[in-house]
Design an enzyme around this catalytic site. Structure first.
Site, PDB file in Angstrom:
ATOM      1  N   CYS A 127       0.786  -1.234   0.000  1.00  0.00           N
ATOM      2  CA  CYS A 127       0.000   0.000   0.000  1.00  0.00           C
ATOM      3  C   CYS A 127       0.816   1.282   0.000  1.00  0.00           C
ATOM      4  O   CYS A 127       0.260   2.368  -0.092  1.00  0.00           O
ATOM      5  CB  CYS A 127      -0.905   0.002   1.226  1.00  0.00           C
ATOM      6  SG  CYS A 127       0.001  -0.039   2.803  1.00  0.00           S
ATOM      7  N   ARG A 187      -8.041   2.047  12.825  1.00  0.00           N
ATOM      8  CA  ARG A 187      -7.323   1.650  11.612  1.00  0.00           C
ATOM      9  C   ARG A 187      -8.318   1.610  10.466  1.00  0.00           C
ATOM     10  O   ARG A 187      -9.169   0.711  10.402  1.00  0.00           O
ATOM     11  CB  ARG A 187      -6.683   0.275  11.800  1.00  0.00           C
ATOM     12  CG  ARG A 187      -5.797  -0.191  10.644  1.00  0.00           C
ATOM     13  CD  ARG A 187      -5.283  -1.595  10.902  1.00  0.00           C
ATOM     14  NE  ARG A 187      -4.296  -1.998   9.909  1.00  0.00           N
ATOM     15  CZ  ARG A 187      -2.991  -1.780   9.986  1.00  0.00           C
ATOM     16  NH1 ARG A 187      -2.506  -1.126  11.024  1.00  0.00           N
ATOM     17  NH2 ARG A 187      -2.161  -2.196   9.048  1.00  0.00           N
ATOM     18  N   GLU A 203      -7.803  -5.756   0.000  1.00  0.00           N
ATOM     19  CA  GLU A 203      -7.641  -4.765   1.078  1.00  0.00           C
ATOM     20  C   GLU A 203      -6.538  -3.790   0.728  1.00  0.00           C
ATOM     21  O   GLU A 203      -5.533  -4.163   0.129  1.00  0.00           O
ATOM     22  CB  GLU A 203      -7.301  -5.497   2.387  1.00  0.00           C
ATOM     23  CG  GLU A 203      -7.054  -4.608   3.584  1.00  0.00           C
ATOM     24  CD  GLU A 203      -5.574  -4.255   3.795  1.00  0.00           C
ATOM     25  OE1 GLU A 203      -5.290  -3.443   4.687  1.00  0.00           O
ATOM     26  OE2 GLU A 203      -4.723  -4.794   3.066  1.00  0.00           O
ATOM     27  N   ARG A 228      -9.192   1.043   6.610  1.00  0.00           N
ATOM     28  CA  ARG A 228      -8.713   0.372   5.417  1.00  0.00           C
ATOM     29  C   ARG A 228      -9.870   0.151   4.453  1.00  0.00           C
ATOM     30  O   ARG A 228     -11.014  -0.055   4.854  1.00  0.00           O
ATOM     31  CB  ARG A 228      -8.072  -0.993   5.759  1.00  0.00           C
ATOM     32  CG  ARG A 228      -6.763  -0.878   6.552  1.00  0.00           C
ATOM     33  CD  ARG A 228      -5.659  -0.256   5.719  1.00  0.00           C
ATOM     34  NE  ARG A 228      -4.375  -0.206   6.382  1.00  0.00           N
ATOM     35  CZ  ARG A 228      -3.923   0.832   7.075  1.00  0.00           C
ATOM     36  NH1 ARG A 228      -4.688   1.908   7.227  1.00  0.00           N
ATOM     37  NH2 ARG A 228      -2.728   0.807   7.621  1.00  0.00           N
TER      38      ARG A 228
END
Length: 422
Positions: free
Chosen positions: A104, A186, A142, A188
């Protein structure tokens, strides 16, 4: 338990001590007979959640040899070390589901910003290539929140369109792990694709009331003893202090650390010596310290969990800090920010001692059960990187449960429709 002292236990072997490692928010479910292959598997944090949800892990791949070693140590020998762009799809076994998140960094707000033009950013298309070739019933993708920002949204939209073009109905959602029973803020992006011939689109599970922003640091790391001490010196300077009343900050992968020397603080440390906003930027990484139990107070009568060892960082020259770089004090009883691994502009320290989170604490903040152990011979920086790159295991677990239920309903529905038409 007094957090400044070790947990006194009878002299027992390492294996026997495992009974004291009880943290697990992904309890094992019966097999659902659904097979899964994982791309960009890392150390297997997503796989931990999917396996607990009942999936059969058949094949996995990653380019990082340390991540592969961690995966193999915990989940089995079915992982292949190598460049996914050089792997022939024919060499990947057919499975019901393909899961994984391409690297990412090129889409991350804190990363290079290169997007799909970056070497890692291009891997989203490698992921698509495998999906098109293998045509699983479903896939789980993801990535970081940055993928849906204005700068990278064209790539994201093009990716969705391509998934549709190759025959998948896609659903996506920006998920905050804290909403799903993880003690960490978090965020995502998840894309779940269902092969069009199955006749339905995936519906993301809604957060359960008992999960929604209920977990804080105290819930996941409050029972851990202070880690063993490998340096025997007091903290001189620290980065941000985490708050045990809040979910942890997003676990990231950087190991560049501020000047800090760490002790187990069994005698207590005057709070005035460790203000929460004393971060100093550095231009060199800390020395890698091998994880292990050294200098354990109390000897055999003291229990220290795997990957829960205290280390020190060496003194290095400070570098110019950005205006948004601040020390941060987290709260044990409230939500915490994304846990960072001592990265220069986000590094945090434990709320009850002037030290950064141990790898074990980061694993728990990532909702990884205690049976998962990173090998001692991996460098500390590699261990933090593996944890920071991973998917929160409980999020993968809950998505996996929802996907299995929906796939099962589709199969049952199709069977009934066939029987009725006959």
């Amino acid at each position: 338990m007094n957090p400044t002292h070790c947990q006194a236990l009878p002299p027992v072997s390492y294996i026997e001590r495992s009974e004291y490692m009880t943290f697990d928010v992904t309890p094992q479910l019966p097999s659902n007979d659904i097979t899964v292959a994982e791309l960009f598997a890392g150390g297997g944090l997503m796989a931990v959640g999917l396996r607990a949800a009942g999936y059969n892990l058949v094949w996995a791949n990653d380019f990082d040899k340390n991540a592969v070693k961690a995966y193999r140590h915990n989940l089995g020998d079915h992982i292949v070390h190598g460049d996914i762009t050089a792997i022939d799809p024919a060499d990947i076994p057919d499975t019901d589901v393909i899961a994984g998140g391409p690297p990412c960094q090129d889409y991350s707000v804190a990363g290079t910003g290169a997007g799909e033009n970056g070497e890692r950013g291009k891997l989203v298309w490698a992921y698509l290539r495998i999906i098109e070739a293998k045509r699983p019933k479903a896939f789980i993708f993801e990535n970081v929140k940055g993928l849906i920002t204005k700068k990278h949204r064209p790539t994201f939209d093009a990716l969705l369109a391509k998934f549709e073009e190759i025959g998948y109905r896609v659903s996506w959602r920006l998920i905050n792990a804290w909403d799903y029973g993880v003690a960490q803020k978090r965020e995502r992006v998840f894309i779940v694709g269902i092969r069009a011939d199955l006749g339905f689109a995936f519906e993301f599970p809604e957060p359960r009331p008992e999960d929604y922003r209920t977990q804080v640091l105290r819930d996941v790391i409050g029972d851990l003893p202070e880690p063993s001490d490998t340096c025997g010196k007091n903290v001189k300077k620290v980065e941000r202090v985490a708050d045990m009343n809040e979910p942890g900050p997003t676990v990231t992968t950087q190991f560049r650390c501020q000047t800090v020397e760490i002790t187990n603080h069994t005698g207590g440390v005057p709070a005035k010596e460790y203000p929460g906003h004393t971060a100093s930027a550095l231009d060199e990484p800390a020395k890698a310290i091998v994880a292990g139990v050294h200098g354990v107070p109390g000897g055999a009568n003291c229990f220290y969990p795997p990957n829960h060892v205290q280390t020190r960082a060496t003194t290095v020259k400070p570098r110019q800090r950005l205006s948004n770089q601040r020390g941060y004090v987290a709260d044990m009883d409230g939500p915490g920010r994304t846990v960072n691994t001592c990265r220069l502009d986000h590094a945090e320290i434990h709320p009850q001692a002037p030290r950064r989170f141990t790898v074990r604490e980061c694993l728990r903040i990532q909702s990884v059960p205690d049976w998962y152990v990173l090998p001692d011979d991996l460098s500390l920086s590699a261990q933090y990187r593996i944890v920071g790159n991973g998917v929160a295991s409980r999020v993968a677990y809950l998505l996996g449960i929802a996907l299995a239920e929906q796939l099962r309903s589709s199969v049952i529905g199709e069977r009934l429709r066939t029987e009725v038409s006959a």
